[in-house]
Design a protein around this motif. Structure first.
Motif, PDB file in Angstrom:
ATOM      1  N   ALA A   2      35.304   7.219  42.579  1.00  0.00           N
ATOM      2  CA  ALA A   2      36.074   5.949  42.386  1.00  0.00           C
ATOM      3  C   ALA A   2      37.747   6.249  42.232  1.00  0.00           C
ATOM      4  O   ALA A   2      38.092   7.057  41.814  1.00  0.00           O
ATOM      5  N   LYS A   3      38.180   4.856  42.613  1.00  0.00           N
ATOM      6  CA  LYS A   3      39.493   4.673  42.755  1.00  0.00           C
ATOM      7  C   LYS A   3      40.146   4.424  41.505  1.00  0.00           C
ATOM      8  O   LYS A   3      39.749   3.366  41.079  1.00  0.00           O
ATOM      9  N   LYS A   4      41.021   5.318  40.901  1.00  0.00           N
ATOM     10  CA  LYS A   4      41.562   4.785  39.361  1.00  0.00           C
ATOM     11  C   LYS A   4      42.544   4.054  39.587  1.00  0.00           C
ATOM     12  O   LYS A   4      43.440   4.407  40.503  1.00  0.00           O
ATOM     13  N   ASP A  43      39.252  -2.422  40.548  1.00  0.00           N
ATOM     14  CA  ASP A  43      38.808  -3.733  40.347  1.00  0.00           C
ATOM     15  C   ASP A  43      39.292  -4.548  39.356  1.00  0.00           C
ATOM     16  O   ASP A  43      39.227  -5.748  38.852  1.00  0.00           O
ATOM     17  N   GLY A  44      39.540  -3.718  38.262  1.00  0.00           N
ATOM     18  CA  GLY A  44      40.078  -4.144  36.701  1.00  0.00           C
ATOM     19  C   GLY A  44      38.975  -5.092  35.952  1.00  0.00           C
ATOM     20  O   GLY A  44      39.385  -5.404  34.673  1.00  0.00           O
ATOM     21  N   ARG A  45      37.843  -4.451  36.321  1.00  0.00           N
ATOM     22  CA  ARG A  45      36.743  -5.022  35.437  1.00  0.00           C
ATOM     23  C   ARG A  45      35.940  -3.818  34.740  1.00  0.00           C
ATOM     24  O   ARG A  45      35.195  -4.127  33.716  1.00  0.00           O
ATOM     25  N   ARG A  46      36.068  -2.515  35.547  1.00  0.00           N
ATOM     26  CA  ARG A  46      35.315  -1.314  35.074  1.00  0.00           C
ATOM     27  C   ARG A  46      36.262  -0.507  34.576  1.00  0.00           C
ATOM     28  O   ARG A  46      37.580  -0.384  34.692  1.00  0.00           O
ATOM     29  N   PRO A  67      34.602  16.395  35.677  1.00  0.00           N
ATOM     30  CA  PRO A  67      33.466  15.176  36.106  1.00  0.00           C
ATOM     31  C   PRO A  67      34.017  13.999  35.565  1.00  0.00           C
ATOM     32  O   PRO A  67      34.814  13.750  34.507  1.00  0.00           O
ATOM     33  N   GLU A  68      33.665  12.947  36.318  1.00  0.00           N
ATOM     34  CA  GLU A  68      34.056  11.484  35.926  1.00  0.00           C
ATOM     35  C   GLU A  68      32.786  10.632  36.139  1.00  0.00           C
ATOM     36  O   GLU A  68      31.932  10.795  37.051  1.00  0.00           O
ATOM     37  N   LYS A  69      32.981   9.414  35.537  1.00  0.00           N
ATOM     38  CA  LYS A  69      31.709   8.438  35.553  1.00  0.00           C
ATOM     39  C   LYS A  69      32.412   7.051  35.270  1.00  0.00           C
ATOM     40  O   LYS A  69      33.401   6.919  34.399  1.00  0.00           O
ATOM     41  N   THR A  70      31.716   6.084  35.957  1.00  0.00           N
ATOM     42  CA  THR A  70      32.240   4.787  35.741  1.00  0.00           C
ATOM     43  C   THR A  70      31.478   3.853  34.864  1.00  0.00           C
ATOM     44  O   THR A  70      30.003   4.064  34.917  1.00  0.00           O
ATOM     45  N   PHE A  71      31.986   3.263  33.905  1.00  0.00           N
ATOM     46  CA  PHE A  71      31.020   2.341  32.841  1.00  0.00           C
ATOM     47  C   PHE A  71      31.547   0.883  32.907  1.00  0.00           C
ATOM     48  O   PHE A  71      32.822   0.735  33.388  1.00  0.00           O
ATOM     49  N   LYS A  72      30.832  -0.030  32.263  1.00  0.00           N
ATOM     50  CA  LYS A  72      31.049  -1.305  32.102  1.00  0.00           C
ATOM     51  C   LYS A  72      32.157  -1.615  31.025  1.00  0.00           C
ATOM     52  O   LYS A  72      32.773  -2.637  30.866  1.00  0.00           O
TER      53      LYS A  72
END
Length: 502
Positions: A2-4, A43-46, A67-72
């Motif tokens: 994901a793009k940080k 996206d400014g939301r996650r 390691p990385e992971k996306t969260f809400k």
């Protein structure tokens, strides 16, 4: 991947400042630690959580992966980061302890050692071990030859306490063999601790250096009494040390309630004897009970009378504002109380289980008599600190020079008392051990009773003490005669020189 975007903490601070909230530097640092590793999604939301996870590779080196992971939500991202950090710590510890280094064993053993009263000495030993073996030396690679090499290195190492330069000068004194055995013993303790934890399987073998532990006694009873005469302010202290054969710390902390008259059986008759009960600072038990000699009893009574008079004068100067020494005595008492309070605080912060018992000095307004200046009832009170003595080394050394005898320490008096009793009893080690509480090679045997033969032994001791005092007085009289004769000869020589000049 994901793009940080930017860090979440920067986004959070900007948003809160727009609302009018202000943060101090400490609050900003705390928030940075709290949201470390959390980034805002493009996206400014996650939110993206990036973990910095250490691991051990095939060659035993420590590496890192991210390691990385996306969260809400931010909370889910932080929880995932904490889980990864805990897992990585467990994995690294398991990999490291499978083949530990000496530095890791020191970290594991530190909680067990730092509570000991000798923790400062242990730290010095560990620094020396770390200096020789390094921080990456594996415990399993330390063999017998390595310990022998460490032993040889210690024997040639300059003593830092006695030699200021560490350039290996031949004139610098080196570490004594008995100290080298202590250093090597601490290294073996660390290896044994690793073996006990199951981290290594084979223990190396080591043979300590043979040392001659017997120290010859370089003082006689006659010379000791010369020193006592040259040190009248500590006469009772030195004679009590000779009478009991106790350690100097036990004598310094002796209290009046441990010296009392008791009725004992002697030659079929009941007689009153002054008995000294010494509490050992090593075992914290009352293990020595000996009768007080007649000569010592006279010196003890004179000392108590003099000390009570001094405490009474001290209290009178504090209680009377019109006394000439009032301000000086009050300032002195306040300094003693402040130093005592600091010492108590330092002891409470220390992890050492053995702590010195200190007097509880009251505030000035609560003093009701001279007894409050000595609340513990100490036999010997330091006039500088109103506490037990720490040492009388300087006074003893100057008295030894004035008396012109061989140098000795306070602990030598314990050896002298044992030697004299062994001579009187004909080498009866068991009897002397019961009287003084002397330790054997097998175990420490402690007895606390006064037997019939003990009283007879101390009666002979008192007679011998009187004879030695007469010898010391005779020697002192002879030396004064020689000095007078020498002074008379100098006066005649100076008179002759004056006549020649005229």
């Amino acid at each position: 991947m994901a793009k940080k975007g930017k860090r979440y903490i920067d986004h959070y601070l900007m948003k809160e400042r727009a609302k009018g909230r202000r943060f101090s530097q400490e609050q900003e640092k705390q928030l940075e630690r709290q949201f470390e590793g959390v980034y805002l999604h493009s996206d400014g939301r996650r939110f993206i959580a990036v973990a910095n996870v250490p691991y051990i590779d095939a060659k035993g080196r420590k590496r890192y992966k991210r390691p990385e992971k996306t969260f809400k939500t931010v909370t889910d991202a932080r929880n995932w980061l904490e889980e990864k950090r805990v897992e990585s710590r467990k994995g690294v510890e398991a990999a490291e302890t499978a083949d530990p280094t000496l530095a890791q064993i020191m970290e594991i053993a530190q909680p067990k050692k730092e509570i000991l009263p000798t923790w400062n000495r242990v730290q010095r030993w560990w620094r020396t071990i770390h200096e020789y073996f390094g921080s990456t030396r594996k415990v399993r690679t330390i063999k017998d030859r390595d310990i022998i090499a460490y032993q040889a290195w210690l024997l040639t190492r300059p003593n830092g306490k006695l030699c200021r330069s560490d350039d290996g000068d031949a004139t610098c004194p080196t570490i004594q063999p008995i100290t080298v055995n202590a250093y090597c013993g601490e290294l073996l303790w660390l290896i044994r601790e690793a073996h006990r934890l199951g981290l290594i399987k084979v223990m190396p073998q080591y043979t300590p250096i043979a040392t001659f532990s017997h120290r010859p006694l370089n003082i006689t009873l006659q010379d000791f009494l010369k020193v006592v005469d040259a040190l009248p302010q500590h006469r009772a202290l030195l004679l009590l040390a000779l009478n009991t054969g106790a350690r100097k710390g036990d004598i310094f902390r002796l209290t009046l309630d441990r010296i009392a008259k008791r009725e004992v059986l002697q030659d079929g008759k009941r007689v009153m004897k002054t008995v000294i009960t010494v509490r050992s600072t090593k075992t914290n038990k009352e293990n020595i009970q000996v009768p007080m000699l007649r000569k010592v009893e006279a010196a003890f009574e004179a000392h108590i009378k003099q000390q009570n008079a001094w405490l009474q004068r001290f209290y009178n100067d504090i209680a009377d504002p019109k006394a000439p020494n009032h301000k000086r005595r009050v300032a002195w008492y306040q300094r003693c109380r402040a130093a005592l309070h600091h010492k108590v605080q330092k002891q409470n912060q220390s992890k050492c289980p053995i702590k010195e018992t200190l007097p509880d000095l009251k505030p000035l307004a609560e003093l009701r008599g001279p007894g409050d200046l000595n609340p513990m009832g100490l036999v010997f009170v330091s006039k500088q600190s109103l506490r037990p003595y720490k040492s009388i080394g300087w006074a003893l050394d100057s008295a030894i020079k004035r008396a012109g005898v061989a140098e000795f320490s306070m602990h030598s008096v314990r050896h002298l008392a044992t030697t004299v009793l062994l001579d009187i009893t004909g080498g009866d080690v068991d009897q002397v051990q019961r009287i003084i509480g002397w330790s054997s090679t097998a175990m420490l045997q402690i007895y606390g009773h006064i037997a019939h033969r003990h009283l007879k032994t101390f009666e002979k001791f008192d007679e011998l003490l009187g004879d030695a005092e007469e010898w010391a007085q005779e020697d002192q009289t002879q030396s004064s005669r020689l000095k007078a004769k020498k002074w008379k000869w100098k006066k005649k020589a100076s008179a002759r020189r004056m006549n020649r000049a005229e």
